[in-house]
Design an enzyme around this catalytic site. Sequence first.
Site: not given
Length: 110
Positions: A4, A7, A46, A86, A92, A97, A99, A101
């Site tokens: 990943c 990661c 993760h 997402n 999309g 992992h 996250h 934005h």
Amino acid sequence: MDNCIFCKIVRAEAPADIVYENEDLLAFRDINPQAPTHVLVVTKKHFQHLDELPAHDLQLAGRILLSIKEVAQKLGVAGGYKVLTNCGEAAGQVVPHLHFHLLAGKKFLP
Ligand code: 5GP
Ligand code: ZN
């Protein structure tokens, strides 16, 4: 997760322009920014996406939310920013992992 990319960034095995770090999260600039400020706030642990965030750990969920606010403050964009995550390929998601934005900037915000 061995392969990943996020990661690897968390483990400092891959480079990133890090802007913020705490015990739960790392925030770094997106490699392909979609706004003047485009930072990814990434959990150190993760999880594929929000669905995997453990329901019993409300403290972690709260710390994530409050940390995003701290990142915005640190970046000097607390006056106006967007947060987006997402969940799954159909939405999309490209990097599996968890996250968030964080997007800001005159060109991006209406
Ligand atoms: P997703 O579509 O999964 O929500 O967004 C993944 C984001 O990660 C994209 O905006 C993409 O530009 C960014 N990204 C992918 N690989 C890397 C990387 O190795 N480093 C950084 N800084 N950003 C990445
Ligand atoms: Zn990962």
